[in-house]
Write an enzyme that holds these catalytic residues in place. Structure first.
Site, PDB file in Angstrom:
ATOM      1  N   HIS A   1      -9.083  34.737 -16.763  1.00 16.56           N
ATOM      2  CA  HIS A   1      -9.416  34.499 -15.352  1.00 16.56           C
ATOM      3  C   HIS A   1      -8.899  35.607 -14.436  1.00 16.56           C
ATOM      4  O   HIS A   1      -9.480  35.866 -13.375  1.00 16.56           O
ATOM      5  CB  HIS A   1      -8.837  33.158 -14.886  1.00 16.56           C
ATOM      6  CG  HIS A   1      -9.449  31.976 -15.591  1.00 16.56           C
ATOM      7  ND1 HIS A   1      -8.883  30.725 -15.579  1.00 16.56           N
ATOM      8  CD2 HIS A   1     -10.585  31.873 -16.345  1.00 16.56           C
ATOM      9  CE1 HIS A   1      -9.639  29.890 -16.283  1.00 16.56           C
ATOM     10  NE2 HIS A   1     -10.671  30.571 -16.758  1.00 16.56           N
TER      11      HIS A   1
ATOM     12  N   PHE B   1      -6.358  28.621 -22.264  1.00 15.87           N
ATOM     13  CA  PHE B   1      -5.841  29.992 -22.198  1.00 15.87           C
ATOM     14  C   PHE B   1      -6.351  30.802 -21.009  1.00 15.87           C
ATOM     15  O   PHE B   1      -6.551  32.027 -21.129  1.00 15.87           O
ATOM     16  CB  PHE B   1      -6.154  30.744 -23.507  1.00 15.87           C
ATOM     17  CG  PHE B   1      -5.940  29.917 -24.742  1.00 15.87           C
ATOM     18  CD1 PHE B   1      -4.712  29.356 -25.015  1.00 15.87           C
ATOM     19  CD2 PHE B   1      -6.988  29.668 -25.615  1.00 15.87           C
ATOM     20  CE1 PHE B   1      -4.511  28.566 -26.137  1.00 15.87           C
ATOM     21  CE2 PHE B   1      -6.804  28.879 -26.741  1.00 15.87           C
ATOM     22  CZ  PHE B   1      -5.565  28.335 -27.002  1.00 15.87           C
ATOM     23  N   CYS B   2      -6.575  30.149 -19.872  1.00 16.55           N
ATOM     24  CA  CYS B   2      -7.079  30.851 -18.682  1.00 16.55           C
ATOM     25  C   CYS B   2      -8.347  31.639 -19.005  1.00 16.55           C
ATOM     26  O   CYS B   2      -8.551  32.758 -18.501  1.00 16.55           O
ATOM     27  CB  CYS B   2      -6.022  31.785 -18.085  1.00 16.55           C
ATOM     28  SG  CYS B   2      -4.606  30.932 -17.422  1.00 16.55           S
ATOM     29  N   ALA B   3      -9.163  31.083 -19.887  1.00 17.42           N
ATOM     30  CA  ALA B   3     -10.422  31.747 -20.257  1.00 17.42           C
ATOM     31  C   ALA B   3     -11.472  30.653 -20.464  1.00 17.42           C
ATOM     32  O   ALA B   3     -12.084  30.560 -21.531  1.00 17.42           O
ATOM     33  CB  ALA B   3     -10.220  32.590 -21.518  1.00 17.42           C
TER      34      ALA B   3
ATOM     35  N   GLU C   1      -4.592  25.083 -18.629  1.00 17.92           N
ATOM     36  CA  GLU C   1      -5.095  26.436 -18.509  1.00 17.92           C
ATOM     37  C   GLU C   1      -4.854  27.202 -19.793  1.00 17.92           C
ATOM     38  O   GLU C   1      -5.345  28.254 -20.007  1.00 17.92           O
ATOM     39  CB  GLU C   1      -4.402  27.101 -17.344  1.00 17.92           C
ATOM     40  CG  GLU C   1      -4.842  26.492 -16.034  1.00 17.92           C
ATOM     41  CD  GLU C   1      -4.886  27.495 -14.941  1.00 17.92           C
ATOM     42  OE1 GLU C   1      -5.925  27.537 -14.267  1.00 17.92           O
ATOM     43  OE2 GLU C   1      -3.922  28.232 -14.764  1.00 17.92           O
TER      44      GLU C   1
END
Ligand code: PLP
Length: 453
Positions: free
Chosen positions: A124, A368-370, A453
């Site tokens: 992100h 994983f913020c993806a 996240e």
């Protein structure tokens, strides 16, 4: 500088806390198996030593006339040079000291004089600064859905660049989910041929591979100290001077200006233009020390160490029934030591809690913020991620594999429940480490949603 040899534990370089004991739910204590380097890596021992060494020299920088102020200023500016040299910056590149990769990417987002092309597989931090509209047309980005292969994704990039013009192509140097990457030299060729520059999100790449701006032709790189064994709050953005000299000053305040009147401001050129406020001298010194340690490793040592761990991890995972390793591009080469996987339909948050409580293993779970990447891979409920680095002993990987085998064969011994959105041990008897009650602290802070996240 410490010797770049294999230590007693099988780590490549000594790290602070490499043997820290953690309590298990059965009352035993074991050395922490840190398999979460991709999130934050421990400090190299040499980095901590260096910080302690310079602490007595620390004083105000840039504007102080005192002797220690001048020493501190010299330390800060020398560190900037060392960090730039570590990524083989070109003579006329600028190194801006920032807080972390997120900071660096947001900073550059205010400097790009045109449209941006970004892939859907980014963290992100390398997605939101480009697509987050702030009413400024220049910031608009195209998010390209990547293909299932490297070759297919390069074809899509080429086609989209032809539809341009784009000022910038931004991509990760190594995925924080799969460790994979596109060949940077190929992307640079495509982008430059279309008149676009290339930014590499080096958060995962730079700590794990030798990277050269000069050799790859990449125009900008961003990375974080806390992932590069220097968790003292500094990171870096390094690259071409012109955009950084003319872009919107990232922070407004002292140090970034040449002259201020109430009706107008004259800004400094980069890097000062983007570094308003008192700089993080110790963070920069720490990051420079880490860069020196990594640069002093013999050629190939880093790759050899991480590849051996990654291979052992993948071989082990292939023996566990129900495990699916996530891959973006099965034809990619030289992935770093980051491996994400699912275990059947098991809740990754529960598995992660079990690994910690019953085995003393730290992994990451969630998305994983993806989020777009996980969605593209069809993983809606999150996954687990194990990641390694210079301080990882082989034993940590072996312990993970054994723990997963036990999980699939027998299941957990303790009872787990979701509390405040987080998997925890019911009636957890652990009371913390060295007087710090980590569990109570975590509960007090609240640990976020199950599919986090
Ligand atoms: N980019 C990638 C590929 C990452 O893995 C991360 C963090 O995990 C970031 C960017 C953001 O880094 P930071 O949190 O240090 O800003």
């Amino acid at each position: 500088m410490s010797a770049p040899t294999l230590s007693r534990t099988g780590a490549l370089l000594p790290v602070v806390g490499g043997d820290t004991p953690v309590p298990l739910v059965d009352g035993r204590t074991v050395p922490y198996a840190n398999l979460d380097y991709a999130a934050s890596a421990p400090a190299l021992t040499a980095v901590a030593d260096r910080v302690n060494e310079v602490l007595p020299l620390y004083a105000s920088v840039h504007r102080g006339a005192g002797y220690l102020s001048q020493v501190s200023t010299a330390l800060y500016e020398t560190s900037r040079r060392t960090i730039a040299d570590f990524v083989r910056a070109r003579e006329d590149d600028v190194a801006v000291i920032v807080r972390n990769t997120t900071d660096a990417l947001n900073l550059l987002a205010g400097c790009v004089p045109g449209r941006v092309l970004v892939l859907d597989c980014e963290h992100h931090a390398n997605l939101l600064p480009w697509v987050h509209s702030v009413g400024d047309d220049r910031r608009r980005a195209t998010v390209l859905t990547s293909a299932d292969t490297v070759a297919g994704t390069l074809d899509l990039l080429r086609a989209e660049l032809a539809r341009g013009p784009y000022a910038l192509v931004t991509l990760t140097g190594a995925s924080n989910v799969t460790g994979e990457s596109l060949p940077l030299d190929r992307v640079v060729d495509l982008a430059h041929a279309a008149g676009a520059r290339v930014l590499v999100d080096g958060a995962q790449l730079v700590p794990h591979r030798r990277f050269s701006l000069a050799d790859t032709g990449v125009d900008y790189v961003a990375f974080s100290g806390h992932k590069t064994y220097a968790p003292f709050g500094a990171g870096a953005l390094i690259g071409r001077r012109d955009w950084l000299d003319s872009g919107t000053p990232y922070l407004a305040g002292g140090g970034a200006v040449r002259d201020v009147r109430t009706d107008r401001t004259l800004w400094q050129p980069a890097p000062a233009r983007h570094e308003a406020g008192s700089p993080n001298v110790l963070g920069a010194v720490a990051l420079a020390a880490a860069c020196q340690e990594l640069a002093a490793l013999p050629d190939g040592a880093l790759v050899e160490h991480e590849e051996a761990l990654r291979r052992r991890l993948l071989d082990g995972l292939s023996t566990i029934p129900g495990v699916r390793v996530l891959r973006l591009w099965p034809d990619s080469t030289d992935p770093i030591g980051v491996v994400a996987f699912t275990v059947g339909d098991d809740d990754p948050g529960l598995v992660a809690a079990y690994l910690s409580a019953e085995w003393g293993i730290g992994v990451r779970d969630g998305r994983f913020c993806a989020h777009p990447l996980l969605a593209r891979l069809g993983v809606t409920g999150g996954a687990l991620r194990a990641s390694v680095g210079v301080g990882t002993p082989v034993e940590a990987v072996d312990r993970l594999i054994e723990a997963l085998r036990v999980w699939t064969e027998r299941g957990p011994r303790a009872e787990y429940d979701v509390r405040d959105g987080c998997w925890t041990v019911v009636d957890d008897p652990r009371s913390g480490v060295d007087g710090i009650d980590a569990l109570a602290a975590t509960a007090a802070a609240g640990c976020g949603p199950v599919v986090g996240e």
